[in-house]
Design a protein around this motif. Structure first.
Motif, PDB file in Angstrom:
ATOM      1  N   GLY A  95      86.838 103.355  28.935  1.00 22.32           N
ATOM      2  CA  GLY A  95      87.720 101.716  28.791  1.00 22.32           C
ATOM      3  C   GLY A  95      87.011 101.096  27.748  1.00 22.32           C
ATOM      4  N   ARG A  96      85.940 101.423  26.910  1.00 22.68           N
ATOM      5  CA  ARG A  96      85.214 100.502  25.912  1.00 22.68           C
ATOM      6  C   ARG A  96      85.649 101.095  24.628  1.00 22.68           C
ATOM      7  N   TYR A  97      85.821 100.247  23.714  1.00 24.69           N
ATOM      8  CA  TYR A  97      86.508 100.367  22.298  1.00 24.69           C
ATOM      9  C   TYR A  97      85.788  99.646  21.572  1.00 24.69           C
ATOM     10  N   LYS A  98      85.734  99.980  20.223  1.00 26.19           N
ATOM     11  CA  LYS A  98      85.150  99.037  19.053  1.00 26.19           C
ATOM     12  C   LYS A  98      85.932  98.972  17.950  1.00 26.19           C
ATOM     13  N   THR A  99      85.790  97.744  17.277  1.00 27.54           N
ATOM     14  CA  THR A  99      86.341  97.916  15.911  1.00 27.54           C
ATOM     15  C   THR A  99      85.621  96.581  15.080  1.00 27.54           C
ATOM     16  N   LYS A 100      85.933  96.663  13.633  1.00 26.74           N
ATOM     17  CA  LYS A 100      85.340  95.674  13.027  1.00 26.74           C
ATOM     18  C   LYS A 100      86.529  94.647  11.811  1.00 26.74           C
ATOM     19  N   PHE A 101      86.120  93.606  11.485  1.00 24.64           N
ATOM     20  CA  PHE A 101      86.946  92.963  10.581  1.00 24.64           C
ATOM     21  C   PHE A 101      86.216  92.104   9.742  1.00 24.64           C
ATOM     22  N   THR A 102      86.862  91.573   8.800  1.00 23.80           N
ATOM     23  CA  THR A 102      86.233  90.419   8.007  1.00 23.80           C
ATOM     24  C   THR A 102      87.047  89.364   7.815  1.00 23.80           C
TER      25      THR A 102
END
Ligand SMILES: [Cu+2]
Length: 130
Positions: A95-102
């Motif tokens: 149930g946990r997800y990650k992502t990155k953005f600038t």
């Protein structure tokens, strides 16, 4: 109609009702909206943010195998920014997800978190970047 007939009909009706409930319950459960929460963390780079997204179902259980995209924009500056859509990946726990953005500047931003699988859910989270 004898009492025995009546009992048989009643039993059949009850069985039909119960089995219909069993068949329909999962279908309803799957269409209930998901709950989407997130926390944002700064990375070492200025204006870069790492998002931890937590997806749970209506029963509060973690949702695995979700497809999630995050689109950020500045509500006060429509059409002015074009930050690429970020796709979230599993973060090691169910149930946990990650992502990155600038981000492109400091100020008030809004993230549209769109879950397309297993249940379509869209939430908007506002946040401030300095
Ligand atoms: Cu701006």
């Amino acid at each position: 109609m004898t009492a025995r007939h009546f009992n048989r009909i009643t039993t059949a009706a009850v069985l039909l009702f119960v089995s219909a409930g069993w068949l329909l319950a999962p279908a309803f459960a799957q269409s209930e909206p998901l709950s989407v929460e997130w926390t944002l963390a700064k990375t070492g780079k200025r204006l870069e943010r790492e998002a931890l997204i937590i997806v749970t179902n209506a029963q509060g259980q973690p949702v695995s195998d979700a497809s999630i995209e995050v689109k950020v924009d500045m509500p006060s500056m429509p059409m002015m920014h074009a930050v690429p859509k970020a796709t979230a990946t599993p973060a090691g726990q169910p149930g946990r997800y990650k992502t990155k953005f600038t981000l492109e500047m400091a100020g008030e931003w809004a993230a549209q978190i769109e879950v397309t699988k297993p249940v379509r859910t869209k939430v908007v989270k506002k946040f401030n970047a300095d």
